[in-house]
Design a protein around this motif. Structure first.
Motif, PDB file in Angstrom:
ATOM      1  N   VAL A 144       0.875  -1.175  -0.006  1.00 58.47           N
ATOM      2  CA  VAL A 144       0.119   0.094   0.100  1.00 58.47           C
ATOM      3  C   VAL A 144       0.799   1.250   0.208  1.00 58.47           C
ATOM      4  N   ASN A 145       0.426   2.489  -0.735  1.00 55.67           N
ATOM      5  CA  ASN A 145       1.147   3.523  -1.063  1.00 55.67           C
ATOM      6  C   ASN A 145       2.267   3.530  -1.601  1.00 55.67           C
ATOM      7  N   GLU A 146       2.536   2.470  -2.329  1.00 60.91           N
ATOM      8  CA  GLU A 146       3.689   2.354  -3.439  1.00 60.91           C
ATOM      9  C   GLU A 146       3.038   2.437  -4.902  1.00 60.91           C
ATOM     10  N   PRO A 147       3.829   2.866  -5.754  1.00 62.10           N
ATOM     11  CA  PRO A 147       3.395   3.011  -7.199  1.00 62.10           C
ATOM     12  C   PRO A 147       2.981   1.427  -7.601  1.00 62.10           C
ATOM     13  N   ILE A 148       1.999   1.515  -8.198  1.00 59.62           N
ATOM     14  CA  ILE A 148       1.208   0.181  -8.752  1.00 59.62           C
ATOM     15  C   ILE A 148       1.511   0.194 -10.425  1.00 59.62           C
ATOM     16  N   MET A 149       2.012  -0.833 -10.557  1.00 56.18           N
ATOM     17  CA  MET A 149       1.841  -1.263 -12.399  1.00 56.18           C
ATOM     18  C   MET A 149       0.737  -1.874 -12.501  1.00 56.18           C
ATOM     19  N   ILE A 150      -0.036  -1.335 -13.412  1.00 53.83           N
ATOM     20  CA  ILE A 150      -1.400  -2.315 -14.211  1.00 53.83           C
ATOM     21  C   ILE A 150      -1.052  -2.900 -15.439  1.00 53.83           C
ATOM     22  N   CYS A 151      -1.262  -4.251 -15.538  1.00 53.68           N
ATOM     23  CA  CYS A 151      -0.926  -4.793 -16.724  1.00 53.68           C
ATOM     24  C   CYS A 151      -2.329  -5.245 -17.312  1.00 53.68           C
ATOM     25  N   GLU A 152      -2.450  -6.155 -18.559  1.00 57.88           N
ATOM     26  CA  GLU A 152      -3.372  -6.397 -19.437  1.00 57.88           C
ATOM     27  C   GLU A 152      -3.933  -7.754 -18.700  1.00 57.88           C
ATOM     28  N   GLY A 153      -2.749  -8.764 -18.676  1.00 51.48           N
ATOM     29  CA  GLY A 153      -3.094 -10.116 -18.270  1.00 51.48           C
ATOM     30  C   GLY A 153      -2.550 -10.802 -17.112  1.00 51.48           C
ATOM     31  N   ILE A 154      -2.814 -11.893 -16.504  1.00 53.91           N
ATOM     32  CA  ILE A 154      -2.563 -12.518 -15.455  1.00 53.91           C
ATOM     33  C   ILE A 154      -1.027 -12.885 -15.756  1.00 53.91           C
ATOM     34  N   PHE A 155      -0.669 -13.468 -16.722  1.00 54.26           N
ATOM     35  CA  PHE A 155       0.634 -13.959 -16.831  1.00 54.26           C
ATOM     36  C   PHE A 155       1.635 -12.687 -17.067  1.00 54.26           C
ATOM     37  N   HIS A 185      -7.168   3.831  -6.342  1.00 48.53           N
ATOM     38  CA  HIS A 185      -6.957   4.889  -5.348  1.00 48.53           C
ATOM     39  C   HIS A 185      -6.648   4.742  -3.968  1.00 48.53           C
ATOM     40  N   ARG A 186      -7.524   3.537  -3.507  1.00 44.48           N
ATOM     41  CA  ARG A 186      -7.367   3.061  -2.097  1.00 44.48           C
ATOM     42  C   ARG A 186      -6.167   2.614  -1.437  1.00 44.48           C
ATOM     43  N   LEU A 187      -5.287   2.272  -2.767  1.00 50.27           N
ATOM     44  CA  LEU A 187      -4.169   1.438  -2.365  1.00 50.27           C
ATOM     45  C   LEU A 187      -2.883   2.421  -2.628  1.00 50.27           C
ATOM     46  N   SER A 188      -3.071   3.519  -3.594  1.00 44.74           N
ATOM     47  CA  SER A 188      -1.691   4.121  -3.980  1.00 44.74           C
ATOM     48  C   SER A 188      -2.519   5.596  -4.766  1.00 44.74           C
ATOM     49  N   ASN A 189      -1.510   6.548  -4.858  1.00 41.99           N
ATOM     50  CA  ASN A 189      -1.734   7.779  -5.682  1.00 41.99           C
ATOM     51  C   ASN A 189      -1.137   7.697  -6.863  1.00 41.99           C
ATOM     52  N   LYS A 190      -0.273   6.572  -7.196  1.00 42.73           N
ATOM     53  CA  LYS A 190       0.448   6.715  -8.513  1.00 42.73           C
ATOM     54  C   LYS A 190       0.470   5.312  -9.009  1.00 42.73           C
ATOM     55  N   ALA A 191       0.219   5.293 -10.347  1.00 46.39           N
ATOM     56  CA  ALA A 191      -0.014   4.123 -11.357  1.00 46.39           C
ATOM     57  C   ALA A 191       0.747   4.244 -12.453  1.00 46.39           C
ATOM     58  N   CYS A 192       1.425   3.047 -12.865  1.00 45.80           N
ATOM     59  CA  CYS A 192       1.881   2.817 -14.232  1.00 45.80           C
ATOM     60  C   CYS A 192       1.102   2.039 -14.757  1.00 45.80           C
ATOM     61  N   ILE A 193       0.687   2.370 -16.218  1.00 44.51           N
ATOM     62  CA  ILE A 193       0.029   1.701 -17.004  1.00 44.51           C
ATOM     63  C   ILE A 193       0.681   0.981 -18.252  1.00 44.51           C
ATOM     64  N   CYS A 194       0.628  -0.276 -18.353  1.00 45.58           N
ATOM     65  CA  CYS A 194       1.663  -1.032 -19.026  1.00 45.58           C
ATOM     66  C   CYS A 194       0.788  -2.040 -20.041  1.00 45.58           C
ATOM     67  N   TYR A 195      -0.199  -1.671 -20.974  1.00 44.99           N
ATOM     68  CA  TYR A 195      -0.899  -2.417 -21.776  1.00 44.99           C
ATOM     69  C   TYR A 195      -0.231  -3.036 -23.115  1.00 44.99           C
ATOM     70  N   VAL A 217      -5.376   9.856  -9.100  1.00 43.47           N
ATOM     71  CA  VAL A 217      -4.128   9.058  -9.397  1.00 43.47           C
ATOM     72  C   VAL A 217      -3.316   9.583 -10.444  1.00 43.47           C
ATOM     73  N   GLU A 218      -2.178   9.740 -10.169  1.00 46.30           N
ATOM     74  CA  GLU A 218      -1.130  10.118 -11.326  1.00 46.30           C
ATOM     75  C   GLU A 218      -0.589   9.064 -11.730  1.00 46.30           C
ATOM     76  N   CYS A 219      -0.592   9.150 -13.163  1.00 46.97           N
ATOM     77  CA  CYS A 219      -0.572   8.050 -14.357  1.00 46.97           C
ATOM     78  C   CYS A 219       0.709   8.253 -15.204  1.00 46.97           C
ATOM     79  N   LEU A 220       1.288   7.113 -15.235  1.00 47.54           N
ATOM     80  CA  LEU A 220       2.443   7.010 -16.380  1.00 47.54           C
ATOM     81  C   LEU A 220       2.081   6.002 -17.346  1.00 47.54           C
ATOM     82  N   LEU A 221       2.026   6.166 -18.775  1.00 49.96           N
ATOM     83  CA  LEU A 221       1.893   5.139 -19.720  1.00 49.96           C
ATOM     84  C   LEU A 221       3.197   4.680 -20.268  1.00 49.96           C
ATOM     85  N   VAL A 222       3.516   3.425 -20.242  1.00 53.18           N
ATOM     86  CA  VAL A 222       4.683   2.915 -20.752  1.00 53.18           C
ATOM     87  C   VAL A 222       4.455   1.818 -21.715  1.00 53.18           C
TER      88      VAL A 222
END
Length: 222
Positions: A144-155, A185-195, A217-222
């Motif tokens: 919690v409160n660390e930047p989160i990377m959000i990906c498209e799939g489980i693997f 948003h409940r977990l972090s205010n920063k996210a990296c989007i990696c789709y 949430v502050e976002c970065l697209l990679v």
């Protein structure tokens, strides 16, 4: 016992059953398949990865040994009615990934084809304890409160964990929803989007950023 708690019991017993099949001697080739794709024994174990073999009703027979009723087994989404009217397993010849919530409960499963069978990903339907339009894979390992990377799939999550990249989650083939954004948003205010870098992947990525930024949430697209 409440129906919710009974579902959680069924899912936990299912995880144990499929992990046991993966570690059976006759399925050593499945472990080799996973390791050839960059997973270590530690990641396989920590992810709770299992295997559903070719038996049509192996899991069903195990659940009946544990005295779970057909009514609850149908509610779990793990079974369907076969041609003869009896219950059969949903998963056959698939790598099985347990979906674990923030409280460390197994709440669902995803089955991944390894022999060209379609669909590649077979997810369980929504239940009392799981909703694919709201929940994430990997959320139980989030700091919690660390930047989160959000990906498209489980693997994507599992492969990133295998190379030491943590705090990674993914959706379940659904579009990113306002419910997902509120959870992040409940977990972090920063996210990296990696789709994925295709049309649909980038469309989903921009939609995710739009919803996350609405939540602050502050976002970065990679």
């Amino acid at each position: 016992m409440s129906k919710k708690n009974e579902l959680l019991e069924i899912y936990n017993a299912t995880r144990v059953y499929y992990e046991g099949l993966l570690n059976a001697k006759e399925n050593e080739h499945i472990i080799k398949y996973l390791m050839d794709r960059g997973l270590t024994a530690e990641i396989i174990e920590s992810s709770g990865i299992g295997f559903a073999d070719i038996q049509a009703n192996g899991l069903y027979n195990r659940m009946r040994q544990l005295n779970y009723s057909d009514e609850m087994l149908i509610k779990s989404g793990l079974f369907k009615y076969g041609q003869e009217g009896s219950l059969v397993d949903i998963f056959n010849n698939r790598i099985i990934i347990p979906i674990i919530d923030l409280e460390e409960n197994v709440v669902s499963f995803s089955g991944i084809s390894v022999f060209g069978r379609q669909p590649v990903y077979l997810n369980l339907p929504n239940t009392e304890v799981f909703d694919g339009t709201k929940d994430f894979y990997g959320i139980n390992q989030i700091s919690v409160n660390e930047p989160i990377m959000i990906c498209e799939g489980i693997f994507d999550v599992i492969y990133n964990n295998a190379i030491g990249i943590k705090n990674v989650i993914s959706t379940f083939g659904h579009e990113f929803t306002p419910y997902h954004a509120k959870t992040v948003h409940r977990l972090s205010n920063k996210a990296c989007i990696c789709y994925d870098n295709d049309f649909w992947g980038q469309k989903m990525a921009h939609r995710a950023i739009e919803l996350l930024e609405c939540e602050g949430v502050e976002c970065l697209l990679v």
